[in-house]
Design a protein around this motif. Structure first.
Motif, mmCIF file in Angstrom:
data_model
loop_
_atom_site.group_PDB
_atom_site.id
_atom_site.type_symbol
_atom_site.label_atom_id
_atom_site.label_comp_id
_atom_site.label_asym_id
_atom_site.label_seq_id
_atom_site.Cartn_x
_atom_site.Cartn_y
_atom_site.Cartn_z
ATOM 1 N N TYR A 34 0.503 -1.298 -0.066
ATOM 2 C CA TYR A 34 -0.039 -0.153 0.136
ATOM 3 C C TYR A 34 0.507 1.521 -0.498
ATOM 4 C CZ TYR A 34 -2.192 3.999 2.991
ATOM 5 O OH TYR A 34 -2.865 4.818 3.045
ATOM 6 N N THR B 151 2.947 1.992 -3.504
ATOM 7 C CA THR B 151 1.951 2.598 -4.695
ATOM 8 C C THR B 151 2.039 3.623 -5.408
ATOM 9 O OG1 THR B 151 0.107 0.901 -3.420
ATOM 10 C CG2 THR B 151 -0.931 2.335 -5.027
ATOM 11 N N THR C 155 1.290 6.712 -6.706
ATOM 12 C CA THR C 155 -0.145 7.890 -6.735
ATOM 13 C C THR C 155 -0.312 8.376 -8.249
ATOM 14 O OG1 THR C 155 1.616 9.466 -6.162
ATOM 15 C CG2 THR C 155 0.629 8.539 -4.491
ATOM 16 N N VAL D 48 -3.994 13.338 -1.485
ATOM 17 C CA VAL D 48 -2.976 12.247 -0.986
ATOM 18 C C VAL D 48 -2.792 13.402 0.424
ATOM 19 C CG1 VAL D 48 -2.107 11.157 -2.409
ATOM 20 C CG2 VAL D 48 -0.649 12.772 -1.641
ATOM 21 N N SER E 283 -10.376 9.306 -14.102
ATOM 22 C CA SER E 283 -8.917 8.538 -14.058
ATOM 23 C C SER E 283 -9.788 7.234 -15.233
ATOM 24 C CB SER E 283 -9.131 8.061 -12.445
ATOM 25 O OG SER E 283 -10.403 7.287 -11.587
ATOM 26 N N GLU F 40 -3.465 7.790 -14.267
ATOM 27 C CA GLU F 40 -3.436 7.145 -13.182
ATOM 28 C C GLU F 40 -3.794 8.393 -12.624
ATOM 29 O OE1 GLU F 40 -0.448 3.954 -11.003
ATOM 30 O OE2 GLU F 40 0.454 5.539 -12.145
ATOM 31 N N VAL G 163 -5.164 9.409 -7.934
ATOM 32 C CA VAL G 163 -5.013 8.823 -6.422
ATOM 33 C C VAL G 163 -5.846 10.251 -5.952
ATOM 34 C CG1 VAL G 163 -4.365 6.943 -6.743
ATOM 35 C CG2 VAL G 163 -3.593 9.032 -5.630
ATOM 36 N N LEU H 161 -6.007 7.516 0.244
ATOM 37 C CA LEU H 161 -5.166 6.511 -0.237
ATOM 38 C C LEU H 161 -6.322 5.305 -0.136
ATOM 39 C CD1 LEU H 161 -1.497 6.928 -0.171
ATOM 40 C CD2 LEU H 161 -2.846 7.597 -2.128
ATOM 41 N N GLN I 152 -11.741 2.321 -2.995
ATOM 42 C CA GLN I 152 -11.884 2.924 -4.595
ATOM 43 C C GLN I 152 -11.072 4.413 -4.803
ATOM 44 O OE1 GLN I 152 -16.089 3.369 -4.412
ATOM 45 N NE2 GLN I 152 -16.560 1.672 -5.864
ATOM 46 N N ALA I 153 -9.781 4.894 -4.461
ATOM 47 C CA ALA I 153 -9.247 5.444 -4.152
ATOM 48 C C ALA I 153 -8.735 5.859 -5.247
ATOM 49 C CB ALA I 153 -7.457 5.354 -3.363
ATOM 50 N N GLN I 154 -8.424 5.281 -6.599
ATOM 51 C CA GLN I 154 -8.192 5.912 -7.869
ATOM 52 C C GLN I 154 -9.111 6.321 -8.544
ATOM 53 O OE1 GLN I 154 -6.066 2.515 -8.785
ATOM 54 N NE2 GLN I 154 -4.044 3.624 -8.470
#
Length: 401
Positions: A45, A48, A50, A99, A166, A199, A201, A205, A209-211
Motif C-alpha cells: 500500500y 502504491t 499515486t 493524498v 481517471s 493514473e 488517486v 489512499l 476506491q482511491a483511484q
C-alpha cells in the motif's frame, strides 16, 4: 522413529514445561503469520504509485482579509504571480489536495440523482485548465479543459459542463469501453467526459476506491482558498521559502498557511501505518527471540535434569549423534504440535482481523512460511545445548555410586 514413543512418554511425565513451550510456539505462529501478512500488505500500500510527481508539488492555503473589489480577479492574479516565480512549472486553485487525507467525494451516476439510477462513488477535484499540468498529469484519451469551459467566480450554484476522469473510474462506470464522450451526473448536473487520465488517486489512499477520481473545471473564488504549485524538484524548497514574501507583497491583508510538499502530506497521512509497521516488526522480533530463548532454556533445563541419565546412555555405548538426535526429536514433537495449533489459531485470528479492520484474508502461504521459520528457529535453538549434552562424559553416571 523408534525413539518417538519413549520421548513422547517422557514428555508426558514432565508435561508442564513442554506444555508452556507448546503454547508459546502456537502463539508465535498465529501472531507472526498475521503480522507478517499485514506488514507485506501495508508495504504494498505504501509503495502504491499515486500518479503525481510528489517531490515537485506543494500546496498551501490563503486566507484573505479586508475589502476586495473582485476576489476572482485577485486570485487569478495570484495564480499568475506564482507561475512567474523562477522554478515554478504551473499553479492552480483547487478545492482539495491529493493524498492529503482531506477532500471531497460524491456519487456520479448515468442519470440525475432524482431518478435514482446506478451510481459510483469517486473523489473529485476542482481547478482551472492548469490543474492537470500542475498535478503532473496528462490525458491519454480525449483532451484537457479549454479556458472557456472553466467556471470562474464566487457563485456556488454555478456548475461545470465537462469533466476529466481517471481510467479506474471510467473502466468501472463504462466497462464496455465507450466512456469517453459519455455523460455522467453530479447530482442532477450533467458532465460530459472529455478526457481520461491513466493514473491518479484522490485525497484518501486508504479508500477502496482511491483511484476513482473526477476533475471538474471550476475555479471558485473564496477568501479561504487552496493552491497547488508544481516546481522543478530541485527548486521546490527555494520556491516554498520565498512564496510568502512574494504573495504578501502583492496583497498584504492575507495569511498563508499549511504550506507543505505533497510527499510530506502523504507521509503525514501514512504516519499511523508506518508506526504500525514498526511496532509489528518489533513484535515479531520479540516473539521470535522469546520463543528461541524458551526452547534454549528448556533444553538446558532438561540437560541439567538428565545429566546422569545422559552419562549412563553414553556409558552404555550411545553415540553423541544419538544424544543430539534425541533432543532434536523431542523439540520437533513439541514444535510441530505447537505449529499445528498455532496454524488453526492463525486462521481464526486472520478472519477476525478481516472482519473488524477490513484487511484482506490471510494468505495460507504466510502460515506455512511462518511454521517453517519457527521450526528452523527451534532447531537452531536446541542444537547447541544438544551438542553440550552429547559431550557429557560417561563417568558422570558413576560419580554418586
Amino acid at each position: 522413529m523408534s525413539e518417538i514413543i519413549p520421548i513422547f512418554r517422557a514428555l508426558l511425565r514432565s508435561k508442564a514445561g513442554a506444555l508452556m513451550l507448546l503454547i508459546q510456539i502456537a502463539i508465535t505462529t498465529a501472531i507472526v503469520s498475521n503480522a507478517a501478512f499485514i506488514i507485506n500488505d501495508r508495504i504494498q500500500y505504501l509503495n502504491t504509485e499515486t500518479g503525481y510527481p510528489e517531490k515537485e508539488i506543494f500546496s498551501f492555503s490563503i486566507s484573505s482579509f479586508g475589502e476586495i473589489n473582485d476576489l476572482s480577479v485577485m486570485l487569478e492574479q495570484t495564480e499568475e504571480t506564482i507561475r512567474n516565480i523562477p522554478g515554478v512549472i504551473n499553479a492552480s486553485l483547487v478545492n482539495a489536495v491529493p493524498v492529503s487525507g482531506s477532500g471531497s467525494a460524491s456519487t456520479f451516476g448515468s442519470q440525475p440523482s432524482s431518478e435514482r439510477g446506478e451510481e459510483i462513488r469517486a473523489a473529485y477535484f476542482t481547478g482551472d485548465e492548469h490543474i492537470l499540468n500542475t498535478l503532473g498529469l496528462s490525458v491519454f484519451d480525449g483532451r484537457n479543459f479549454e479556458k472557456n469551459e472553466v467556471v470562474v467566480g464566487t457563485d456556488r450554484n454555478a456548475v461545470a459542463q465537462v469533466a476529466i476522469v481517471s481510467k479506474a473510474f471510467i473502466d468501472q462506470k463504462f466497462p464496455e469501453g465507450n466512456g469517453l464522450g459519455q455523460t455522467i451526473y453530479f447530482g442532477n448536473d450533467p458532465l460530459k467526459i472529455v478526457g481520461v487520465v491513466e493514473e491518479m488517486v484522490g485525497p484518501w489512499l486508504k479508500d477502496n476506491q482511491a483511484q476513482n477520481v473526477v476533475i471538474m473545471p471550476i475555479a471558485r473564488a473564496d477568501k479561504q482558498q487552496k493552491f497547488i504549485v508544481r516546481a522543478e524538484a530541485d527548486q521546490r524548497a527555494a520556491v516554498m521559502r520565498q512564496i510568502d514574501d512574494i504573495l504578501l507583497a502583492e496583497h498584504n491583508k492575507r495569511v498563508i498557511m499549511f504550506k507543505r510538499g505533497m510527499d510530506e502530506a502523504k507521509d503525514n497521512y501514512n504516519a499511523s501505518d508506518i508506526l504500525m509497521l514498526r511496532m509489528l516488526v518489533v513484535l515479531i522480533v520479540v516473539l521470535v527471540l522469546v520463543t528461541a530463548l524458551g526452547i534454549f532454556g528448556m533444553t538446558l533445563f532438561n540437560i541439567n535434569k538428565r545429566t546422569k541419565q545422559i552419562g549412563t546412555r553414553r556409558a552404555l555405548g550411545a553415540r553423541k549423534s544419538a544424544i543430539v538426535k534425541y533432543f532434536l526429536t523431542e523439540n520437533s514433537i513439541i514444535c510441530i504440535s505447537g505449529m499445528l495449533i498455532g496454524s488453526v489459531a492463525a486462521v481464526f485470528l486472520g478472519n477476525s482481523l478481516m472482519t473488524r479492520f477490513s484487511i484482506p484474508a490471510l494468505d495460507i502461504n504466510y502460515i506455512l512460511t511462518t511454521a517453517v521459520f519457527v521450526l528452523v528457529i527451534s532447531l537452531v535453538s536446541v542444537i547447541f545445548p544438544a551438542i553440550r549434552a552429547a559431550n557429557i562424559a560417561p563417568s558422570i553416571a558413576t560419580r554418586s555410586i
